[in-house]
Design a protein around this motif. Structure first.
Motif, PDB file in Angstrom:
ATOM      1  N   ILE A  85       0.847  -1.202   0.000  1.00 27.77           N
ATOM      2  CA  ILE A  85       0.000   0.000   0.000  1.00 27.77           C
ATOM      3  C   ILE A  85       0.882   1.251   0.000  1.00 27.77           C
ATOM      4  N   PHE A  86       1.936   1.250   0.831  1.00 25.24           N
ATOM      5  CA  PHE A  86       2.865   2.378   0.831  1.00 25.24           C
ATOM      6  C   PHE A  86       3.528   2.537  -0.530  1.00 25.24           C
ATOM      7  N   PHE A  87       3.974   1.450  -1.129  1.00 25.13           N
ATOM      8  CA  PHE A  87       4.646   1.496  -2.429  1.00 25.13           C
ATOM      9  C   PHE A  87       3.721   2.086  -3.494  1.00 25.13           C
ATOM     10  N   LEU A  88       2.471   1.665  -3.489  1.00 22.76           N
ATOM     11  CA  LEU A  88       1.499   2.204  -4.443  1.00 22.76           C
ATOM     12  C   LEU A  88       1.297   3.698  -4.225  1.00 22.76           C
ATOM     13  N   PHE A  89       1.183   4.113  -2.970  1.00 24.25           N
ATOM     14  CA  PHE A  89       1.030   5.537  -2.660  1.00 24.25           C
ATOM     15  C   PHE A  89       2.270   6.325  -3.086  1.00 24.25           C
ATOM     16  N   TYR A  90       3.446   5.783  -2.806  1.00 20.92           N
ATOM     17  CA  TYR A  90       4.693   6.471  -3.150  1.00 20.92           C
ATOM     18  C   TYR A  90       4.821   6.663  -4.658  1.00 20.92           C
ATOM     19  N   THR A  91       4.536   5.612  -5.413  1.00 21.28           N
ATOM     20  CA  THR A  91       4.742   5.692  -6.857  1.00 21.28           C
ATOM     21  C   THR A  91       3.682   6.511  -7.575  1.00 21.28           C
ATOM     22  N   LEU A  99       8.472   5.145 -11.549  1.00 19.83           N
ATOM     23  CA  LEU A  99       8.288   4.014 -12.457  1.00 19.83           C
ATOM     24  C   LEU A  99       9.140   4.138 -13.725  1.00 19.83           C
ATOM     25  N   PRO A 100       9.159   5.288 -14.413  1.00 16.19           N
ATOM     26  CA  PRO A 100      10.052   5.389 -15.581  1.00 16.19           C
ATOM     27  C   PRO A 100      11.532   5.233 -15.215  1.00 16.19           C
ATOM     28  N   GLU A 101      11.937   5.760 -14.066  1.00 17.09           N
ATOM     29  CA  GLU A 101      13.332   5.611 -13.641  1.00 17.09           C
ATOM     30  C   GLU A 101      13.659   4.149 -13.334  1.00 17.09           C
ATOM     31  N   LEU A 102      12.717   3.460 -12.716  1.00 16.70           N
ATOM     32  CA  LEU A 102      12.916   2.050 -12.394  1.00 16.70           C
ATOM     33  C   LEU A 102      13.032   1.220 -13.666  1.00 16.70           C
ATOM     34  N   ASP A 111       6.356  -2.850 -21.511  1.00 11.80           N
ATOM     35  CA  ASP A 111       5.074  -2.169 -21.481  1.00 11.80           C
ATOM     36  C   ASP A 111       4.364  -2.572 -20.189  1.00 11.80           C
ATOM     37  N   VAL A 112       4.711  -1.904 -19.108  1.00  8.50           N
ATOM     38  CA  VAL A 112       4.117  -2.209 -17.809  1.00  8.50           C
ATOM     39  C   VAL A 112       3.507  -0.941 -17.240  1.00  8.50           C
ATOM     40  N   ASN A 113       2.592  -1.137 -16.325  1.00  9.77           N
ATOM     41  CA  ASN A 113       1.981  -0.002 -15.642  1.00  9.77           C
ATOM     42  C   ASN A 113       2.148  -0.184 -14.141  1.00  9.77           C
ATOM     43  N   ILE A 114       1.629   0.769 -13.408  1.00  9.42           N
ATOM     44  CA  ILE A 114       1.814   0.747 -11.949  1.00  9.42           C
ATOM     45  C   ILE A 114       1.103  -0.436 -11.305  1.00  9.42           C
ATOM     46  N   GLY A 115      -0.001  -0.871 -11.890  1.00  9.18           N
ATOM     47  CA  GLY A 115      -0.714  -2.027 -11.345  1.00  9.18           C
ATOM     48  C   GLY A 115       0.118  -3.293 -11.402  1.00  9.18           C
ATOM     49  N   MET A 116       0.810  -3.493 -12.516  1.00 12.80           N
ATOM     50  CA  MET A 116       1.635  -4.684 -12.666  1.00 12.80           C
ATOM     51  C   MET A 116       2.830  -4.643 -11.717  1.00 12.80           C
TER      52      MET A 116
END
Length: 150
Positions: A85-91, A99-102, A111-116
């Motif tokens: 939950i924290f990771f989702l909030f942070y990103t 996410l683009p930096e990662l 081709d990934v999104n934050i959900g994946m």
């Protein structure tokens, strides 16, 4: 209720340590390097170890492999849920460039999104919790070996 409060407390403390570690890495911009996530397994393993150890100390007669395994799994799953939950909030709210930096560190066209990514973080945490619990229970299980006189 008393038996379930111990792993929940240790799960919350473990998740706080995981979050603190992530934030410390982000101060030095090292949180985009996936190699540093291996230390998360050690943090989770230590949290599970302490929860099972204290559970065995509090309930020495009622302690069984099943009880210790349940304590470890609940501890790890609570820590994973809170950290995810924290990771989702942070990103999504704190650092939208994360996410683009990662994904740049992988040097590939994914081709990934934050959900994946969030799902992967959750599955990795749950798998780590199971492996850590199985490993820790090898230390705390009651031996059924029959001593033999040689």
């Amino acid at each position: 209720m008393k038996k379930i409060s111990l792993p929940i407390r240790f799960g919350l403390v473990t998740s706080a340590v995981l979050i603190a570690y992530f934030l410390i890495l982000s101060l030095f911009n090292k949180h985009i390097n996936p190699a540093f996530s291996f230390f998360n397994a050690l943090i989770t393993g230590f949290g599970v170890y302490e929860a099972v150890k204290l559970s065995k100390l509090q309930f020495p007669t009622a302690f069984s492999y099943g009880q210790g395994f349940k304590t470890g799994i609940i501890t790890g799953f609570v820590a994973t849920f809170v950290f995810t939950i924290f990771f989702l909030f942070y990103t999504t709210e704190v650092n939208t460039n994360f996410l683009p930096e990662l994904l740049q560190t992988f040097k590939g066209k994914f081709d990934v999104n934050i959900g994946m990514i969030t799902f992967i973080v959750a599955v990795m945490g749950l798998a780590t919790s199971v492996v850590a619990t199985l490993s820790v229970m090898q230390l705390f299980k009651n031996s059924r070996n029959i001593p033999q006189n040689l």
